[in-house]
Scaffold this motif. Structure first.
Motif, PDB file in Angstrom:
ATOM      1  N   CYS A 196       0.840  -1.196   0.000  1.00  0.00           N
ATOM      2  CA  CYS A 196       0.000   0.000   0.000  1.00  0.00           C
ATOM      3  C   CYS A 196       0.874   1.245   0.000  1.00  0.00           C
ATOM      4  O   CYS A 196       0.582   2.224   0.688  1.00  0.00           O
ATOM      5  N   GLU A 232     -10.319  -4.685   0.378  1.00  0.00           N
ATOM      6  CA  GLU A 232     -10.349  -5.900   1.187  1.00  0.00           C
ATOM      7  C   GLU A 232      -9.027  -6.640   1.015  1.00  0.00           C
ATOM      8  O   GLU A 232      -8.625  -6.948  -0.109  1.00  0.00           O
ATOM      9  N   LEU A 233      -8.366  -6.922   2.139  1.00  0.00           N
ATOM     10  CA  LEU A 233      -7.080  -7.609   2.131  1.00  0.00           C
ATOM     11  C   LEU A 233      -7.149  -8.789   3.076  1.00  0.00           C
ATOM     12  O   LEU A 233      -7.310  -8.627   4.289  1.00  0.00           O
ATOM     13  N   TYR A 234      -7.032 -10.004   2.513  1.00  0.00           N
ATOM     14  CA  TYR A 234      -7.140 -11.233   3.285  1.00  0.00           C
ATOM     15  C   TYR A 234      -5.836 -12.019   3.148  1.00  0.00           C
ATOM     16  O   TYR A 234      -5.561 -12.623   2.102  1.00  0.00           O
ATOM     17  N   LEU A 287       0.352   0.073   5.501  1.00  0.00           N
ATOM     18  CA  LEU A 287      -1.020  -0.374   5.222  1.00  0.00           C
ATOM     19  C   LEU A 287      -2.015   0.762   5.417  1.00  0.00           C
ATOM     20  O   LEU A 287      -3.106   0.747   4.845  1.00  0.00           O
ATOM     21  N   CYS A 306      -3.580   2.556   2.382  1.00  0.00           N
ATOM     22  CA  CYS A 306      -4.752   2.010   1.667  1.00  0.00           C
ATOM     23  C   CYS A 306      -5.990   2.626   2.305  1.00  0.00           C
ATOM     24  O   CYS A 306      -6.715   1.984   3.082  1.00  0.00           O
ATOM     25  N   LEU A 348      -9.466   0.965   2.588  1.00  0.00           N
ATOM     26  CA  LEU A 348      -9.551  -0.370   3.174  1.00  0.00           C
ATOM     27  C   LEU A 348     -10.766  -0.518   4.083  1.00  0.00           C
ATOM     28  O   LEU A 348     -11.004   0.287   4.978  1.00  0.00           O
ATOM     29  N   LEU A 408      -9.530  -6.001   6.811  1.00  0.00           N
ATOM     30  CA  LEU A 408      -8.132  -6.391   6.933  1.00  0.00           C
ATOM     31  C   LEU A 408      -8.053  -7.608   7.840  1.00  0.00           C
ATOM     32  O   LEU A 408      -8.390  -7.531   9.016  1.00  0.00           O
ATOM     33  N   LEU A 462      -3.025   2.664  11.710  1.00  0.00           N
ATOM     34  CA  LEU A 462      -4.257   2.051  11.225  1.00  0.00           C
ATOM     35  C   LEU A 462      -5.488   2.824  11.679  1.00  0.00           C
ATOM     36  O   LEU A 462      -6.573   2.669  11.110  1.00  0.00           O
ATOM     37  N   LEU A 505     -12.591   1.480   7.684  1.00  0.00           N
ATOM     38  CA  LEU A 505     -12.343   0.115   8.139  1.00  0.00           C
ATOM     39  C   LEU A 505     -13.502  -0.423   8.978  1.00  0.00           C
ATOM     40  O   LEU A 505     -13.930   0.197   9.947  1.00  0.00           O
ATOM     41  N   LEU A 545     -11.163  -5.467  11.503  1.00  0.00           N
ATOM     42  CA  LEU A 545      -9.761  -5.516  11.878  1.00  0.00           C
ATOM     43  C   LEU A 545      -9.545  -6.833  12.613  1.00  0.00           C
ATOM     44  O   LEU A 545      -9.922  -6.994  13.770  1.00  0.00           O
TER      45      LEU A 545
END
Length: 631
Positions: free
Chosen positions: A314, A323-325, A339, A342, A345, A348, A363, A369, A372
């Motif tokens: 990012c 979306e980050l998996y 991060l 992003c 987002l 996460l 974050l 978000l 989390l």
């Protein structure tokens, strides 16, 4: 116009229950019939979705497909039955035919045969039927090419290798083909003529083996490719670099292995979704993935990736990632501060890795978000107070780490639905502001070192279905306000509620018996006193544990309390009643013990008296005998 009326009324009369189309009358204009749309006084569209009309395909073929000016026919989910047959006549202007979610039978060739008499047909939807239960008809001519632009055969019973090869051999101008959720149990054949194909879905089948080289080399227009939920093996499809227009690529739930073909992926500047989770991909994650600037969803979960999370993931503030998996891999090192770049987002998930260090305070700038999730890592330090700025946060799941300190004030995160901080090293008191979270359904704070009383304000969490405070150092009595959620939820998994393994004292509040939907209740290993409230008899419990306290009195006989094994009541100071010893038997046993002891004493005294009497008798007898001899 008269022809339209006659055909529609003939269709109505063929139904098992014609009254379902009560407004279709021969005395009315057909344009007023339910589901009918007209152009210049003639029927152009007919939609009869969701009504249990139960017609046979023959009547549809005979009457409806013969409507001269019909352009679109939708009979979705009307319990249409019968075998597919080729109509003798079809409207020349018919471009769309939706027969999905019915009970039609036939082969793939039967379904595609409709394109012959209906020469203008462009999209055909047979989804959710029983296509494929019959084999391909011998001698059926392969259309070269298909006249269709869209073909949906998803959720059917296609399983033959021949069916798949036959369909792929005549794609022609076809732009969308959906064969998902069938039973196709072959390898993927080469797709020789797919230059027009834009959407291909083969997910949820039984495709196996490697994807041969050249399979997708000609699919230069492909924007959607879904091969997920199959049994494909080997490396990722080798021709993906040819698919430069891809926006959606899903390879999840297969057995692909090796490294991710990052060079192929970076040739797709429009890629928005990349799903390769639940495979056996390995190696490190290249920072080159940051070149996918259009990427919105990246799912690499449940693979064998290792090494650090690239700081460049990012690195650009203009990232589109939402979306980050990355969960269930072997990622190590710190969570990159980058991060936070992003900014879009929403989700996460870094759980089930080997990450260490602290949670980045940056974050807290991710204003969108919602999720989390970082449980089961080696994270330490405190929970950043900056997370209080995440007003959109719904799920905060940080269990099984080494987090320390107190819970920060997250009262501004009013949409929180799930707070899970169990099995860390958190201290301090449980904050009262949690009671303001009206949407909170799950609160897991077990196995920490929280002290002080249970806040009565937790009773204000009207949506709570799971409360776990187990294994802390909480003291004081159980607040009766915890019962205030009573009747607010249909199903409850309240595991205290899990209030066990604490230092709780006092009586169990009778109000807790009002939690009629609680399924699991653990109050074990504390210092609770007094009787089990009789109100517990009204609870629909599947599990309970009241052991290792100082409870006394009789276990209520009504409800489910008498159905549990005795270990859930053991190690209390005075509990009795089933499944423990009956209260009367316990009292009787004590009394009988006293009587038995007295009887034993009396017996010993009686025995001694008779011995004494016998001894004296012997003396008198011997003395008398001696006197007699003397005389």
């Amino acid at each position: 116009m008269a022809g339209d009326v006659d055909l529609l009324i003939s269709f109505k009369n063929s139904l098992p229950n014609p009254s379902l189309l009560s407004d279709w009358s021969p005395n009315q204009e057909p344009c007023s019939f339910r589901g009918v749309v007209c152009k210049e006084g003639r029927v152009s569209s007919l939609t009869l979705q969701g009504s249990a009309l139960s017609p046979d395909f023959y009547s549809v073929s005979t009457y409806l497909l013969s409507l001269p000016t019909l352009e679109m026919l939708s009979l979705h989910s009307i319990n249409l039955t019968g075998d597919i047959s080729v109509p003798t006549k079809c409207a020349e202007q018919l471009t769309g035919l939706d027969l999905s979610s019915n009970n039609l039978h036939g082969s793939v060739s039967d379904a595609l045969s409709l394109a012959t008499p209906c020469s203008s047909l462009q999209w055909l939807n047979f989804s959710s039927n029983s296509i494929g239960v019959y084999p391909l008809k011998k001698g059926f001519p392969v259309p070269t090419p298909f006249p269709l632009k869209s073909l949906d055969l998803s959720y059917n019973k296609i399983e033959s290798t021949g069916d798949l090869q036959w369909v792929f051999s005549g794609l022609g101008i076809l732009r969308k083909m959906d064969l998902s959720s069938n039973k196709i149990n072959s390898s993927i054949p080469e797709i020789s003529n797919c230059t027009s194909l834009q959407h291909l879905d083969l997910s949820s089948n039984s495709l196996s083996g490697n994807v041969p080289a050249g399979t997708f080399s000609n699919c230069i227009s492909l924007s959607y490719l879904n091969l997920s939920s199959n049994h494909l093996t080997g490396t990722a499809p080798p021709d993906l670099a040819s698919c430069t227009h891809l926006t959606i690529l899903s390879l999840s739930y297969n057995n692909f292995s090796g490294e991710v073909p990052i060079l192929s992926l970076t040739s797709m500047p429009n890629l928005k979704l990349l799903e390769i989770g639940f495979n056996s991909f390995s190696g490190s994650l290249s920072g080159s993935i940051s070149k996918l600037t259009s990427l919105e969803i990246l799912d690499l979960s449940s693979n064998g990736f290792s090494g650090p999370i690239p700081a460049s993931l990012c690195i650009k503030a203009a990232s589109s990632l939402k979306e980050l998996y990355l969960q269930n891999n072997y990622f190590t090192g710190n969570i990159p501060d980058s991060l936070s770049n992003c900014a879009e987002l929403v989700s996460l998930d870094l759980s089930l890795n080997e990450l260490n260090g602290s949670i980045p305070r940056a974050l807290g700038t991710l204003s969108n978000l919602k999720d989390l999730i970082m449980w089961q890592n080696y994270l330490d330090g405190d929970i950043p107070a900056e997370l209080s700025s995440l007003k959109s946060l719904e799920n905060l799941i940080l269990d099984y780490n080494g987090l320390t300190g107190m819970i920060p004030d997250l009262g501004n995160c009013t949409g929180l639905n799930w707070i899970s901080l169990a099995s860390n090293r958190l201290t301090g008191s449980i904050p009262a502001w949690i009671g303001k979270l009206k949407s909170l359904a799950i609160l897991k704070l077990g196995n920490n070192s929280f002290t002080g009383p249970i806040p009565a304000e937790l009773g204000d969490c009207k949506s709570l279905v799971w409360l776990d405070l187990n294994g802390n150092l909480l003291n004081g009595s159980i607040p009766p306000e915890l019962a205030k959620q009573s009747g607010k939820v249909a199903v409850s998994l309240l595991t205290a509620k899990h209030l066990g393994h604490n230092l709780l004292t006092g009586l169990i509040p009778p109000e807790m018996g009002e939690l009629a939907h609680v399924a699991v209740l653990d109050l074990s290993h504390s210092q609770l006193e007094g009787p089990i409230p009789t109100s517990f008899s009204a609870m629909s419990l599947s599990e309970i544990d009241l052991s290792n306290n100082r409870l006394n009195g009789s276990i209520p006989e009504l409800g489910s309390l008498a159905t549990f094994p005795k270990y859930v009541y053991e190690n209390n100071s005075g509990l009795c009643g089933f499944p423990l010893l009956p209260c009367s038997e316990e009292s009787t046993s004590t009394l009988m013990g006293d009587v038995s002891e007295q009887s034993s004493t009396d017996y010993e005294l009686s025995e001694g008296w008779w011995i004494t009497v016998g001894f004296l008798f012997c003396i008198f007898f011997n003395v008398g005998f001696a006197i007699g001899l003397f005389l």
